[in-house]
Design a protein around this motif. Structure first.
Motif, PDB file in Angstrom:
ATOM      1  N   THR A  50       0.808  -1.222   0.000  1.00 56.13           N
ATOM      2  CA  THR A  50       0.000   0.000   0.000  1.00 56.13           C
ATOM      3  C   THR A  50       0.842   1.272   0.000  1.00 56.13           C
ATOM      4  N   ARG A  51       2.131   1.171   0.262  1.00 59.03           N
ATOM      5  CA  ARG A  51       2.971   2.365   0.338  1.00 59.03           C
ATOM      6  C   ARG A  51       3.368   2.789  -1.071  1.00 59.03           C
ATOM      7  N   LYS A  52       2.896   3.978  -1.475  1.00 56.68           N
ATOM      8  CA  LYS A  52       3.175   4.472  -2.818  1.00 56.68           C
ATOM      9  C   LYS A  52       3.862   5.835  -2.816  1.00 56.68           C
ATOM     10  N   ASP A  53       4.337   6.294  -1.652  1.00 60.71           N
ATOM     11  CA  ASP A  53       4.900   7.636  -1.544  1.00 60.71           C
ATOM     12  C   ASP A  53       6.412   7.638  -1.378  1.00 60.71           C
ATOM     13  N   THR A  54       7.049   6.468  -1.479  1.00 59.25           N
ATOM     14  CA  THR A  54       8.493   6.386  -1.281  1.00 59.25           C
ATOM     15  C   THR A  54       9.215   6.591  -2.606  1.00 59.25           C
ATOM     16  N   PRO A  55      10.109   7.582  -2.693  1.00 61.65           N
ATOM     17  CA  PRO A  55      10.875   7.740  -3.935  1.00 61.65           C
ATOM     18  C   PRO A  55      11.840   6.576  -4.126  1.00 61.65           C
ATOM     19  N   PHE A  56      12.107   6.243  -5.369  1.00 56.95           N
ATOM     20  CA  PHE A  56      13.015   5.140  -5.662  1.00 56.95           C
ATOM     21  C   PHE A  56      14.441   5.567  -5.351  1.00 56.95           C
ATOM     22  N   ASN A  57      15.116   4.765  -4.555  1.00 55.93           N
ATOM     23  CA  ASN A  57      16.465   5.117  -4.122  1.00 55.93           C
ATOM     24  C   ASN A  57      17.328   3.867  -4.039  1.00 55.93           C
ATOM     25  N   ILE A  58      18.588   4.012  -4.447  1.00 58.99           N
ATOM     26  CA  ILE A  58      19.556   2.912  -4.392  1.00 58.99           C
ATOM     27  C   ILE A  58      20.806   3.404  -3.674  1.00 58.99           C
ATOM     28  N   THR A  72      25.318   7.019  -2.377  1.00 65.94           N
ATOM     29  CA  THR A  72      23.864   7.136  -2.254  1.00 65.94           C
ATOM     30  C   THR A  72      23.278   7.626  -3.574  1.00 65.94           C
ATOM     31  N   ASN A  73      21.993   7.365  -3.731  1.00 63.51           N
ATOM     32  CA  ASN A  73      21.248   7.810  -4.922  1.00 63.51           C
ATOM     33  C   ASN A  73      21.908   7.357  -6.218  1.00 63.51           C
ATOM     34  N   LEU A  74      22.231   6.095  -6.291  1.00 63.81           N
ATOM     35  CA  LEU A  74      22.777   5.547  -7.525  1.00 63.81           C
ATOM     36  C   LEU A  74      21.711   5.553  -8.620  1.00 63.81           C
ATOM     37  N   SER A  75      22.157   5.681  -9.839  1.00 59.93           N
ATOM     38  CA  SER A  75      21.233   5.569 -10.958  1.00 59.93           C
ATOM     39  C   SER A  75      20.956   4.104 -11.239  1.00 59.93           C
ATOM     40  N   TRP A  90      27.148  -4.225  -1.180  1.00 60.44           N
ATOM     41  CA  TRP A  90      25.815  -4.279  -0.585  1.00 60.44           C
ATOM     42  C   TRP A  90      24.958  -3.221  -1.242  1.00 60.44           C
ATOM     43  N   LEU A  91      23.937  -3.655  -1.971  1.00 58.34           N
ATOM     44  CA  LEU A  91      23.054  -2.772  -2.705  1.00 58.34           C
ATOM     45  C   LEU A  91      21.710  -2.726  -1.976  1.00 58.34           C
ATOM     46  N   ASN A  92      21.330  -1.551  -1.503  1.00 60.69           N
ATOM     47  CA  ASN A  92      20.068  -1.381  -0.784  1.00 60.69           C
ATOM     48  C   ASN A  92      19.106  -0.588  -1.648  1.00 60.69           C
ATOM     49  N   ILE A  93      17.933  -1.180  -1.931  1.00 61.68           N
ATOM     50  CA  ILE A  93      16.948  -0.587  -2.837  1.00 61.68           C
ATOM     51  C   ILE A  93      15.689  -0.265  -2.051  1.00 61.68           C
ATOM     52  N   GLU A  94      15.198   0.968  -2.190  1.00 62.37           N
ATOM     53  CA  GLU A  94      13.992   1.421  -1.494  1.00 62.37           C
ATOM     54  C   GLU A  94      12.947   1.858  -2.518  1.00 62.37           C
TER      55      GLU A  94
END
Length: 380
Positions: A50-58, A72-75, A90-94
């Motif tokens: 249900t969470r649709k307000d998180t910007p895509f971030n790597i 931070t903020n990898l393309s 370590w790749l963290n995707i949000e």
């Protein structure tokens, strides 16, 4: 059943409307998520949360024993074209609702469509899947929001390969900051060991936060117990119902995790080294302790519900006892007043000089005698 249904319907709006995440997020994800993927072919990329307000971030941690690089903020292109340079990554995707980006990463890194479907299906139970090329783990991450005073539940997925560990999260904010600080400090064995040790450290901090959430439950329940003993208000009973619902949801997150950690420790998984399994065994012990704590608090909530009913019954008994005492005192007085209130003319006491004083002395004496009997019987 009708009484129970009415009690649920009459719960305060705050409990049913203003706090839907901590009450029903698991059930909502389970049922509404299933409706989204029903009838679709296996491996469909559909986000069920249900969470649709998180910007895509790597974010990326690249490290070895002597070196650490944090970005931070990898393309999307940088994440897809990860170099194989012998370092640990370590790749963290949000932001799982950015389905197209998740699909691109999974396809580029060789993650199977069925695994991608599990990553995006956030309402499922914790699981583990050992494939030929990677290890996949999905579990529930619990956090306690101090400001809103509620539990936040989120699925986090891990994909472990030879030189890369990927974590998929629904939103920004997690329980991994302590692990990040250990990587930055370079102390201990976390930068000396491989990615399987990093996976262990991340899973361990998730499990540790279960205890933090459960401790908050314990504090709240102790406060409710104290209030019930002194006042026993209905709002405490309603709060117990809310906590019981949340605890059921936490139980769904913790119980299946035991199987995941057990497989991670005992199965011959090629990406998990033997020396790392020793540490994973400690996580398994912590998981069992968390399960025991959940069951303890479930029993505690049930006992507090019984205590509330006992306190309310005791209050009602006290009220009935007081009313009974007044009734026993005033019934003979009412009888005497009724006798002397008749309209017959030939009542001897009507002609007495001290008839009025006699009347009051009689009813006062009966009241005193009744109270003395109650006192002697230790009923008051």
């Amino acid at each position: 059943m009708d009484k129970i249904a009415k009690k649920i319907i009459n719960l305060p709006k705050r409990l049913l409307v203003e706090e839907p995440l901590n009450l029903y997020s698991g059930l909502r994800g389970m049922f509404h998520g299933s409706s989204k993927i029903a009838g679709l072919p296996p491996g469909s990329a559909v986000y069920t949360g249900t969470r649709k307000d998180t910007p895509f971030n790597i974010d990326l941690f690249t490290y070895n024993e002597k070196h650490l690089e944090e970005r931070t903020n990898l393309s999307l292109e940088e994440a897809i074209n990860m170099p194989k340079d012998g370092n640990f990554h370590w790749l963290n995707i949000e932001g799982l609702h950015h389905v197209d980006n998740i699909r691109s990463i999974c396809e580029a890194l060789g993650i199977h469509p069925l695994t991608m479907e599990d990553i995006l299906s956030v309402g499922q139970r914790p699981q583990i899947d050992d494939t030929e090329n990677y290890l996949f783990i999905a579990l529930k991450m619990l956090q306690f929001d101090e400001e809103k005073n509620k539990t936040i539940n989120e699925q986090v997925s891990f994909v472990l390969t030879d030189n890369l560990l990927i974590t998929f999260q629904e939103r920004k904010g997690d329980t991994f900051e302590a692990v990040r600080n250990r990587l930055r400090a370079g102390k201990g064995r976390i930068r000396k060991e491989g990615l399987d040790y990093l996976l262990y450290a991340l899973v361990d901090t998730v499990v540790d936060h279960y205890f933090i959430v459960l401790e908050k439950f314990g504090d709240i329940l102790e406060e409710i117990e104290e209030r019930i003993m002194f006042s026993g208000q209905k709002k405490d009973f309603d709060l117990l119902y809310t906590l019981k619902r949340e605890l059921i949801h936490i139980r769904r997150s913790v119980w299946p995790l035991r199987e995941v950690i057990s497989k991670l420790e005992r199965d011959e998984i090629k990406l998990i080294r033997k020396q790392t399994r020793f540490y994973i065994r400690d996580v398994y012990d912590h998981t069992i302790q968390a399960i025991d704590s959940v069951e303890t608090y479930r029993d505690f909530i049930s006992s507090l519900g019984d205590l509330y009913q006992s306190v309310i019954s005791n209050k009602l008994n006290q009220v009935m006892k007081t009313l009974t005492i007044f009734s026993v005192i005033f019934i003979p007085m009412t009888f005497i007043a009724g006798v002397y209130g008749i309209n017959f003319e030939n009542v001897p006491e009507f002609g007495w000089e001290y008839g009025y004083a006699y009347f009051w002395s009689l009813i006062t004496g009966i009241a005193i005698l009744t109270l003395a009997v109650f006192k002697f019987k230790k009923w008051i």
